[in-house]
Design a protein around this motif. Structure first.
Motif, short mmCIF file in Angstrom:
data_model
loop_
_atom_site.label_atom_id
_atom_site.label_comp_id
_atom_site.label_asym_id
_atom_site.label_seq_id
_atom_site.Cartn_x
_atom_site.Cartn_y
_atom_site.Cartn_z
N ILE A 75 4.80 -4.35 -3.57
CA ILE A 75 4.39 -3.70 -2.32
C ILE A 75 3.26 -4.47 -1.66
O ILE A 75 3.27 -4.72 -0.45
CB ILE A 75 3.96 -2.24 -2.59
N MET A 76 2.27 -4.87 -2.47
CA MET A 76 1.12 -5.57 -1.91
C MET A 76 1.48 -6.96 -1.39
O MET A 76 0.95 -7.41 -0.37
CB MET A 76 0.02 -5.67 -2.97
N ARG A 77 2.40 -7.64 -2.06
CA ARG A 77 2.81 -8.95 -1.55
C ARG A 77 3.65 -8.79 -0.27
O ARG A 77 3.59 -9.65 0.62
CB ARG A 77 3.58 -9.71 -2.62
N ALA A 78 4.42 -7.71 -0.19
CA ALA A 78 5.15 -7.44 1.06
C ALA A 78 4.15 -7.19 2.19
O ALA A 78 4.32 -7.68 3.31
CB ALA A 78 6.07 -6.23 0.88
N LEU A 79 3.11 -6.42 1.90
CA LEU A 79 2.06 -6.18 2.89
C LEU A 79 1.36 -7.48 3.25
O LEU A 79 1.07 -7.74 4.43
CB LEU A 79 1.05 -5.16 2.34
N VAL A 233 -4.44 1.18 -2.98
CA VAL A 233 -4.46 -0.28 -3.09
C VAL A 233 -4.13 -0.93 -1.76
O VAL A 233 -4.56 -2.05 -1.47
CB VAL A 233 -3.47 -0.79 -4.17
N GLU A 234 -3.39 -0.21 -0.92
CA GLU A 234 -2.99 -0.75 0.38
C GLU A 234 -4.12 -0.69 1.41
O GLU A 234 -3.97 -1.18 2.53
CB GLU A 234 -1.76 -0.01 0.90
N LEU A 235 -5.26 -0.11 1.05
CA LEU A 235 -6.37 0.02 1.99
C LEU A 235 -6.82 -1.34 2.53
O LEU A 235 -7.33 -1.43 3.65
CB LEU A 235 -7.55 0.73 1.32
N VAL A 236 -6.64 -2.38 1.74
CA VAL A 236 -7.03 -3.72 2.19
C VAL A 236 -6.32 -4.08 3.49
O VAL A 236 -6.85 -4.84 4.31
CB VAL A 236 -6.74 -4.76 1.08
N TRP A 390 3.89 3.12 1.72
CA TRP A 390 4.51 2.06 0.92
C TRP A 390 5.95 1.81 1.36
O TRP A 390 6.40 0.67 1.45
CB TRP A 390 4.48 2.43 -0.56
N ILE A 391 6.68 2.89 1.60
CA ILE A 391 8.08 2.76 2.05
C ILE A 391 8.14 1.99 3.36
O ILE A 391 8.97 1.09 3.54
CB ILE A 391 8.72 4.15 2.20
N MET A 392 7.25 2.33 4.29
CA MET A 392 7.23 1.64 5.58
C MET A 392 6.87 0.16 5.42
O MET A 392 7.44 -0.70 6.08
CB MET A 392 6.25 2.32 6.53
N ILE A 393 5.92 -0.14 4.55
CA ILE A 393 5.56 -1.54 4.30
C ILE A 393 6.78 -2.32 3.83
O ILE A 393 7.07 -3.42 4.31
CB ILE A 393 4.42 -1.62 3.26
N LEU A 394 7.51 -1.75 2.87
CA LEU A 394 8.66 -2.44 2.29
C LEU A 394 9.79 -2.61 3.30
O LEU A 394 10.39 -3.70 3.41
CB LEU A 394 9.15 -1.68 1.06
N SER A 423 11.51 -6.09 -2.60
CA SER A 423 11.22 -4.89 -1.82
C SER A 423 12.29 -3.82 -2.04
O SER A 423 11.98 -2.62 -2.09
CB SER A 423 11.11 -5.23 -0.33
N VAL A 424 13.55 -4.23 -2.16
CA VAL A 424 14.63 -3.27 -2.43
C VAL A 424 14.41 -2.60 -3.79
O VAL A 424 14.58 -1.39 -3.94
CB VAL A 424 15.99 -3.98 -2.39
N PHE A 425 14.01 -3.39 -4.79
CA PHE A 425 13.72 -2.83 -6.12
C PHE A 425 12.58 -1.82 -6.04
O PHE A 425 12.64 -0.74 -6.63
CB PHE A 425 13.36 -3.96 -7.09
N ALA A 426 11.52 -2.17 -5.30
CA ALA A 426 10.38 -1.26 -5.17
C ALA A 426 10.78 0.03 -4.47
O ALA A 426 10.34 1.12 -4.85
CB ALA A 426 9.25 -1.96 -4.41
N LEU A 427 11.64 -0.07 -3.45
CA LEU A 427 12.12 1.14 -2.76
C LEU A 427 12.92 2.03 -3.71
O LEU A 427 12.78 3.26 -3.69
CB LEU A 427 12.98 0.74 -1.56
N ALA A 428 13.75 1.42 -4.55
CA ALA A 428 14.53 2.19 -5.52
C ALA A 428 13.62 2.89 -6.52
O ALA A 428 13.86 4.05 -6.90
CB ALA A 428 15.51 1.27 -6.25
N PHE A 429 12.56 2.22 -6.94
CA PHE A 429 11.61 2.83 -7.87
C PHE A 429 10.91 4.02 -7.23
O PHE A 429 10.75 5.07 -7.87
CB PHE A 429 10.58 1.78 -8.31
N ILE A 430 10.49 3.87 -5.98
CA ILE A 430 9.86 4.99 -5.29
C ILE A 430 10.84 6.16 -5.18
O ILE A 430 10.46 7.33 -5.32
CB ILE A 430 9.37 4.56 -3.90
N GLY A 431 12.11 5.86 -4.94
CA GLY A 431 13.12 6.91 -4.90
C GLY A 431 13.20 7.65 -6.22
O GLY A 431 13.33 8.89 -6.25
N LEU A 432 13.10 6.92 -7.34
CA LEU A 432 13.09 7.55 -8.67
C LEU A 432 11.89 8.47 -8.82
O LEU A 432 12.02 9.57 -9.38
CB LEU A 432 13.07 6.46 -9.76
#
Length: 478
Positions: A75-79, A233-236, A390-394, A423-432
């Motif tokens: 997520i942070m690298r996507a941001l 963590v996304e506050l940066v 996070w979802i929007m960032i991804l 990013s797709v993997f991170a979205l799937a994890f958030i869905g879980l």
């Protein structure tokens, strides 16, 4: 002013200078940004919430933090990729406007604002709870005092905010490293009351690694609390508009995410659970404080209680900072009341911060009405609203990368490893995580509240658009 339309041909240098037009002062230096990034991953979710996770999942909570930490890195690298393409204050809602549409930007901005208001309530509740360790004073009184003090500090200047966060984070980092070293000393030298029983075998001997009541299922059910621990963590990304050198400082800060998680979460929990058996921890009690008490180091427990107090105040301080800037970003884009755009002479959004702080006073009332359950009531609301950012960032990173690869937008100088598939993997994890929240009665209430919040935003958006149907804030970007 934050531009409503985006010139596809702008380069990174122009983007980096955009904040000067927003009216903010670039007062946050590399030292402060680095500590904000480090401190953002260390808060109440670790210091207080981990107690509940340990009692529910046992040692396997370590694995939950490690896996979630990998997702947070994606997520942070996507941001980071988006920030180096165009660093702006209020970045999440700005990217949502550009890559998805005006309604997505509207929802993201207001939801992230709600997240920090609710988080501020959560953290000030935790801080009030910690105060009862020393003094038998009403929780609501402590919550009121802390809210007023942090509100005043945030109105003075962004530089003061940065200094507060620097020292708050320094205290947290020093304490966790000290805790790890003490635990390592107990394991190797055998001092303190826990010296005779401390052993790394506690991680698997007391019912196995997956020692929760329902095994791996218990581990999955802790993911909501684990993800809550990483919120902020996304506050940066919000600080991008007030960083002195965003194109240099922000990538360095983001790249510290893996070792932060490895040391402060995985490393700290391995040490604590090796010295004190996981069966001795209780929900609602900081595992760090409890560990020192089990070791017979009473002064250490008091010190750690002070540290977790600063962690909670740090997060609440960040909430005060970010809410005013999100409201101003929305107002600048015609998606919020114009009076939120006003800045003080020191460059702080006075009205937005004041409005948000007033709503955080709800936390005082919650502490007055339900002092024992206040923390658990608001954690799930904070998690679901924070994960939306996070979802929007991804999603925005995926859409940006596709456009950049087609040559429609300039390439970022800080590409995310794994590209869109990470990013797709991170979205799937958030869905879980959302699914597990629906399976837990304590957290399900947040899922009931999310559609209500979405409906309120949809109605507000339609009303604003009806009043100004030709406004740039509601035009679909090309």
């Amino acid at each position: 002013m934050t531009s409503v339309r985006v010139d596809k041909q702008h380069d990174g240098n122009e983007a980096a200078d955009s904040a000067s037009g927003e009216g903010y002062h670039r007062a946050l230096g590399a030292r402060q940004i680095q500590m904000i990034a480090i401190g953002g991953a260390i808060g109440t979710g670790l210091f207080l919430g981990a107690g509940k996770g340990i009692s529910k999942a046992g040692p396997s909570l370590i694995l939950a933090y490690a896996l979630a930490g990998l997702v947070i890195f994606f997520i942070m690298r996507a941001l980071g990729e988006l920030l180096m393409y165009r660093p702006v204050s209020g970045s999440f809602s700005e990217y949502a406007r550009e890559f998805i549409g005006p309604f997505a930007g509207f929802v993201t901005g207001w939801t992230y604002w709600l997240f920090w208001v609710v988080t501020g309530i959560t953290e000030v509740t935790a801080a009030a709870t910690y105060m009862t360790y020393w003094w038998n004073i009403p929780q609501w009184l402590s919550a009121l005092v802390f809210t007023v003090i942090l509100y005043g500090a945030n109105l003075i200047s962004v530089k003061l905010f940065g200094e507060l966060e620097f020292w708050f984070s320094m205290v947290k980092v020093t304490a966790i490293i000290g805790m790890i070293l003490i635990c390592a000393g107990i394991l190797t030298l055998g001092f303190s009351d826990a010296g005779d029983t401390a052993s790394i075998t506690h991680l698997w001997d007391l019912g196995g690694f997956f020692a929760g009541e329902h095994g791996i299922a218990s581990t999955l059910m802790t993911l909501q609390m684990v993800m809550f621990a990483f919120l902020a963590v996304e506050l940066v990304g919000v600080t991008a508009g007030e960083s002195k050198d965003p194109k240099t400082v922000l990538p360095k800060a983001i790249n510290t995410v893996p070792w932060r998680i490895a040391v402060f979460y995985v490393g700290a929990l391995i040490m604590i659970l090796s010295v004190v058996p996981w069966t001795e921890f209780q929900p609602g009690v900081s595992p760090f404080v409890a560990a020192f008490e089990k070791m017979g180091l009473g002064i250490g427990a008091a010190i750690v209680n002070f540290v977790v107090l600063t962690a909670a105040l740090s997060s609440c301080n960040s909430g005060m900072y970010s809410t005013g800037r999100m409201l101003r970003d929305l107002a600048l884009n015609g998606q919020g009341p114009k009076f939120f755009t006003r800045l003080t002479a020191s460059g702080t959004p006075l009205i937005g911060t004041t409005f948000s702080a007033a709503l955080m006073m709800v936390g005082v009332w919650i502490n007055y009405q339900w002092p024992g359950e206040a923390f658990n009531y608001v954690v799930s609301f904070a998690t679901i609203s924070g994960m939306w950012a996070w979802i929007m960032i991804l999603v925005c990173q995926i859409r940006y990368r596709l456009k950049a690869d087609r040559g429609e937008l300039p390439q970022s100088s800080f590409k995310a490893p794994g590209g869109i598939w990470a990013s797709v993997f991170a979205l799937a994890f958030i869905g879980l995580v959302v699914v597990t929240m629906g399976m837990d009665a304590d957290n399900r209430v947040a899922l009931y509240g999310a559609p209500v919040w979405g409906l309120l935003l949809a109605v507000a958006y339609l009303v604003l658009k009806a009043r100004n149907p030709e406004g740039a804030a509601f035009a679909k970007r090309s």
